[in-house]
Write an enzyme that holds these catalytic residues in place. Structure first.
Site, PDB file in Angstrom:
ATOM      1  CD  GLU A 214      -2.821  -1.393   2.222  1.00  0.00           C
ATOM      2  OE1 GLU A 214      -3.992  -1.740   2.103  1.00  0.00           O
ATOM      3  OE2 GLU A 214      -2.239  -1.379   3.312  1.00  0.00           O
TER       4      GLU A 214
ATOM      5  CB  CYS B  23       3.063   7.298   3.441  1.00  0.00           C
ATOM      6  SG  CYS B  23       3.620   6.053   4.604  1.00  0.00           S
TER       7      CYS B  23
ATOM      8  CB  CYS C 201       8.177  -5.868   8.666  1.00  0.00           C
ATOM      9  SG  CYS C 201       9.549  -4.928   9.385  1.00  0.00           S
TER      10      CYS C 201
ATOM     11  CB  CYS D 121       7.451  -2.990  16.206  1.00  0.00           C
ATOM     12  SG  CYS D 121       9.111  -2.684  15.549  1.00  0.00           S
TER      13      CYS D 121
ATOM     14  CB  CYS E 203       3.986  -2.220  13.957  1.00  0.00           C
ATOM     15  SG  CYS E 203       3.996  -2.105  12.157  1.00  0.00           S
TER      16      CYS E 203
ATOM     17  CB  CYS F 233       1.084   5.474  11.454  1.00  0.00           C
ATOM     18  SG  CYS F 233       1.532   7.099  10.982  1.00  0.00           S
TER      19      CYS F 233
END
Ligand code: SAH
Ligand code: SF4
Length: 401
Positions: A122, A135, A142, A146, A149, A375
């Site tokens: 995205e 962004c 990933c 974290c 997230c 975010c």
């Protein structure tokens, strides 16, 4: 958006083995998007461009692709017809495909993109009064985990290529009609005026592709965004931070999020490898090495976890001596997330302490929440879509929520 459908039956390929790996042919032709100038020169030479002409041809094609946003070799009118035909037989100028576009009530646009292998990432465009920030993502998933997230709950599927990274900037400019028009001065009013590497993935774990893509975005004869208009956000991959300064030279943002190693270990587990002190020592050199201004410290506000007045005081003490601004990010919840957003008066109290210590402390207004574009929400959005569209999740890990 590729030209694949009009591919000739028997394309004449350059000596593909001599091309850089990332320029290996896609559907019979080589994609030029994402090649550095040196790689483009190599590709043109391999396609039969005489040595004496290579430099000039690189300059011409570069300008068509990255300054004017042209995708069709036939439109490159300063090249001879035969040469344009050769280019069209050999190369494509291809971007990731936009699978879906959503526009939020606040004007934020979110693009769901499909890339080679059927994976999805995205890209989010956030318009503001005097600038527009894109962004972009650097990885599918990933490797890091974290705990606040949502992307971190999706294991790494693959790195994006340089072409897929710069392609995000190009397709946003397409959608926003943001390419220059001949004779119309536009530089002051460009809609994509800033780029942040804050989408999916850890950009410093895909260093070469991110560096090449940002080199293209910054190139003065193409998209020409100044290096101060590009911000790379990292969770703190210490060994790559100095390279980021010297090889990219963009602005740096750090996902800091905690003021003690005990808490940062839980929130940003890479802290167990490079702790707060090690990270801060590396950051002290960044402004000099990159000749940049302030480092942004991102700090997600998690209720009862990292949001006390003591945290705020520790934070300003820790970063003393580093030219910095602190960006407070109200936590964006996702289904199954183990945290809650701090209350607004708590966030404001925290911001106040930082402000009084002499730091800018903007609170990042959540944008595009109605389309799950804020975010940390990016994975949830595509997972949700996938469920609706009944596309199998492929090699990805299970959704968190
Ligand atoms: N991997 C890089 C860049 C992508 S994340 C990094 O970690 O810096 C971009 C920013 O969004 C980071 O500061 C990240 O910590 C933050 N973020 C992630 N999940 C979030 C959430 N649920 N709410 C608010 N911010 C989040
Ligand atoms: Fe990866 Fe950044 Fe999310 Fe951490 S915050 S899991 S590094 S995308």
């Amino acid at each position: 958006m590729t030209n694949a459908s009009d591919a000739p039956a028997a394309p004449i390929l350059p000596d593909v083995l001599s091309l850089p790996r990332k320029a290996q042919p896609v559907e019979g032709r080589v994609n030029l998007v994402g090649l550095t100038r040196a790689e483009l020169a190599e590709a043109l030479r391999a396609a039969g461009t005489p040595d004496k002409q290579v430099r000039m041809r690189v300059g011409q094609i570069w300008q068509w692709v990255y300054h004017w946003g042209v995708r069709d070799f036939a439109a490159m009118t300063n090249l001879g017809k035969d040469y344009r035909d050769l280019l069209a037989r050999t190369f494509v100028i291809a971007l990731p495909e936009i699978v879906q576009k959503q526009v939020s009530a606040d004007g934020t646009r979110k693009y769901l993109l499909r890339i080679a292998g059927g994976h999805e990432v995205e890209t989010v465009y956030i318009p503001e009064e005097n600038r527009g920030t894109l962004c972009i993502s650097s990885q599918v998933g990933c490797t890091l985990t974290c705990s606040f997230c949502h992307t971190g709950t999706q294991k790494l599927v693959r790195n994006l290529t340089a072409g897929e990274i710069v392609g995000q900037v190009m397709l946003a400019r397409d959608d926003l009609k943001d390419w220059p028009e001949p004779g119309v001065p536009k530089d002051e009013t460009r809609l994509v005026s800033n780029v942040v590497l804050m989408g999916m993935g850890e950009p410093l774990y895909n260093f070469d592709a991110v560096r090449d893509a940002m080199g293209i975005v910054m190139d003065g004869e193409g998209i020409a965004l100044g290096r101060r208009r590009i911000t790379l956000s990292t969770s703190g991959v210490v060994p790559e931070i100095a390279r980021c300064a010297t090889e990219i030279g963009c602005q740096l943002a750090i996902s800091f999020h905690a003021t003690t190693d005990a808490v940062r270990d839980l929130l940003v587990p890479i802290n167990k490898r490079w702790n707060i002190e090690t990270l801060l020592n590396t950051l002290r050199d960044y402004p000099r090495l990159s000749n940049s201004e302030r480092i942004t410290f991102e700090y997600v506000m998690l209720k009862g976890v990292n949001d006390t007045d003591d945290d705020a005081r520790r934070l300003v003490k820790l970063i003393r001596g580093i030219p910095a601004k602190i960006n407070l990010i109200p936590f964006n919840e996702w289904p199954g997330s183990p945290y809650e957003r701090s209350d607004w008066d708590r966030i404001e109290g925290f911001a106040d302490i930082i402000y009084k210590a002499g730091y800018a402390s903007p609170i990042r207004t959540p944008r595009g929440e109605d389309i799950m574009a804020a975010c940390g929400q990016l994975k949830s959005a595509s997972e949700r879509e996938r469920r609706v569209r009944k596309v199998p999740a492929g090699e990805e890990g299970p959704a968190a929520g």
